[in-house]
Design an enzyme around this catalytic site. Structure first.
Site, mmCIF file in Angstrom:
data_model
loop_
_atom_site.group_PDB
_atom_site.id
_atom_site.type_symbol
_atom_site.label_atom_id
_atom_site.label_comp_id
_atom_site.label_asym_id
_atom_site.label_seq_id
_atom_site.Cartn_x
_atom_site.Cartn_y
_atom_site.Cartn_z
ATOM 1 N N CYS A 74 0.864 -1.174 0.000
ATOM 2 C CA CYS A 74 0.000 0.000 0.000
ATOM 3 C C CYS A 74 0.903 1.227 0.000
ATOM 4 C CB CYS A 74 -0.884 -0.020 1.248
ATOM 5 S SG CYS A 74 -1.941 1.425 1.479
ATOM 6 N N CYS A 187 -0.871 3.188 -6.713
ATOM 7 C CA CYS A 187 -1.707 2.561 -5.690
ATOM 8 C C CYS A 187 -1.878 1.112 -6.110
ATOM 9 C CB CYS A 187 -3.068 3.263 -5.605
ATOM 10 S SG CYS A 187 -4.287 2.426 -4.542
#
Length: 258
Positions: A74, A187
């Protein structure tokens, strides 16, 4: 710690499954424990303090499960928490950052025009500012927050092509895409949209994510520590989530094999 101990991988939700898939492909003998924090998603609109608190709780659970390394799959959690986690824990903590260097190096000295698509928190954190400062004197870099893409993955709407294409056009129609050399998927949710990005962007525009580089780094670190799983070990993947619903369990397994 033994070489057959598992690797913990976590994300704010389901995006990190793209990293798990890369680990399974490149390091097929490893055991992987994946935790998606979908009950608290998205991280990208939270404060850094909120994200750090969530990340510490997850890593503490991984430590109790005996992991030999943790991958923060992440970009947002990496930005907010990786330094503090490394100070607290002795095992390797592998973070992620948008693959801006890869995008800029493609020019071999020719200035590049690059869009970095990421969450709002990733793009406003100091970690990304420092990364961008290394390259923006000789390249043109655009920051494009795309929070709705995270929501589309979390709600299982990837196959709603009308919704996805409308969302992407809303984010990218303001650019002269013919002048863009690369789009960086900053992302881990965003590689699920790779085919959509490919249709939207000119054929000359590269679409780049950081998953391969992250897994390569994980392999190098574990190899240096003598902790790669033996070649005769059987790799496994265990998926869990802070949202215990049957819908989420089904969605995680669908994304793993997508």
């Amino acid at each position: 710690m033994t070489s057959t101990a598992p690797i913990g991988v976590f994300d704010s939700g389901l995006g990190g499954i793209t990293v798990v898939r890369e680990i399974a492909k490149d390091m097929p003998n490893e055991q992987v424990l994946y935790f998606g924090d979908s009950a608290n998603a998205p991280y990208g609109t939270k404060t850094p303090e909120q994200v750090r608190k969530l990340a510490f709780a997850i890593v503490n659970n991984f430590i109790r499960e005996g992991v030999k390394a943790v991958v923060i799959a992440c970009n947002t959690a990496t930005s907010a928490a990786v330094d503090a986690l490394r100070e607290q824990f002795a095992i390797p903590i592998i973070g992620m950052e948008p693959a801006l260097k890869v995008a800029c190096d493609r020019g071999h000295g020719v200035p590049q025009h690059v869009i970095v698509a990421a969450t709002p928190l990733t793009l406003r954190e100091q970690k990304f500012a420092k990364l961008m400062a290394r390259f923006n004197s000789t390249n043109v870099i655009y920051k494009q927050p795309c929070p709705a893409l995270v929501e589309i993955v979390e709600h299982g709407q990837l196959d709603d092509s009308e919704l996805v294409e409308r969302t992407l056009h809303g984010y990218f129609d303001g650019y002269d895409l013919e002048t863009i050399d690369s789009v960086v998927l900053g992302c881990t949710h965003f590689p699920f949209f790779r085919d959509y990005f490919r249709r939207l962007m000119p054929s000359s525009t590269a679409i780049i994510d950081g998953n391969v580089g992250t897994v390569n780094h994980l392999r190098v670190v574990l190899e240096a520590l003598g902790q790669l799983a033996p070649e005769d070990a059987e790799g496994t993947i265990v998926l869990s989530n802070s949202d215990p619903s049957e819908r989420m369990t089904t969605l995680m397994h669908q994304l793993l094999t997508r």
